[in-house]
Design a protein around this motif. Sequence first.
Motif, short mmCIF file in Angstrom:
data_model
loop_
_atom_site.label_atom_id
_atom_site.label_comp_id
_atom_site.label_asym_id
_atom_site.label_seq_id
_atom_site.Cartn_x
_atom_site.Cartn_y
_atom_site.Cartn_z
N VAL A 31 1.07 -1.25 -0.06
CA VAL A 31 0.05 -0.30 -0.44
C VAL A 31 1.02 1.34 0.12
CG1 VAL A 31 -2.21 1.23 1.36
CG2 VAL A 31 -1.44 -1.46 0.67
N SER A 33 0.64 5.89 -0.26
CA SER A 33 -0.08 7.32 0.66
C SER A 33 -1.01 7.64 -0.32
CB SER A 33 0.42 7.32 1.70
OG SER A 33 0.30 8.98 1.88
N GLY A 34 -1.73 7.78 -0.37
CA GLY A 34 -2.19 8.61 -1.22
C GLY A 34 -3.04 7.90 -2.46
N GLU A 35 -3.72 8.40 -3.71
CA GLU A 35 -4.68 8.07 -4.50
C GLU A 35 -3.68 8.28 -5.52
OE1 GLU A 35 -7.63 9.86 -7.10
OE2 GLU A 35 -8.92 9.15 -5.84
N VAL A 36 -2.90 7.21 -6.34
CA VAL A 36 -2.09 7.96 -7.31
C VAL A 36 -2.22 6.48 -8.50
CG1 VAL A 36 0.01 6.80 -8.47
CG2 VAL A 36 -0.26 7.28 -5.45
N ARG A 37 -2.93 7.74 -9.38
CA ARG A 37 -2.94 6.91 -10.76
C ARG A 37 -2.68 6.23 -11.60
NH1 ARG A 37 -8.33 8.16 -10.94
NH2 ARG A 37 -9.52 9.96 -10.04
N SER A 38 -2.83 5.55 -12.43
CA SER A 38 -1.48 4.54 -13.40
C SER A 38 -0.41 5.73 -14.61
CB SER A 38 -2.36 3.89 -14.76
OG SER A 38 -3.47 4.90 -15.52
N GLN A 40 -0.03 8.91 -13.16
CA GLN A 40 1.08 8.99 -12.84
C GLN A 40 2.50 8.75 -12.39
OE1 GLN A 40 -1.82 10.25 -9.38
NE2 GLN A 40 -1.41 11.91 -9.81
#
Length: 75
Positions: A31, A33-38, A40
Amino acid sequence: AAFADLLKSLNLTKLEDVPVATLKSILLYHVVSGEVRSTQLTTGYVNSLSPFSNTTNTLSLYVETGSGVKINKSV
């Protein structure tokens, strides 16, 4: 397959037999932290949420984006 391999490596037969602290560390290693889009993602290291030993540092994952996404050289 991953949990079966874990149980085998720990000489256990049920997931319930894995110590909670061990299971928590393993799961947090997967996991970030936060939201990571492909879109990015870039090749390089990213910190997981799994603490390193008894420190405030965390373990890192290596992300490769050259031909698809691989984490620690696995698809």
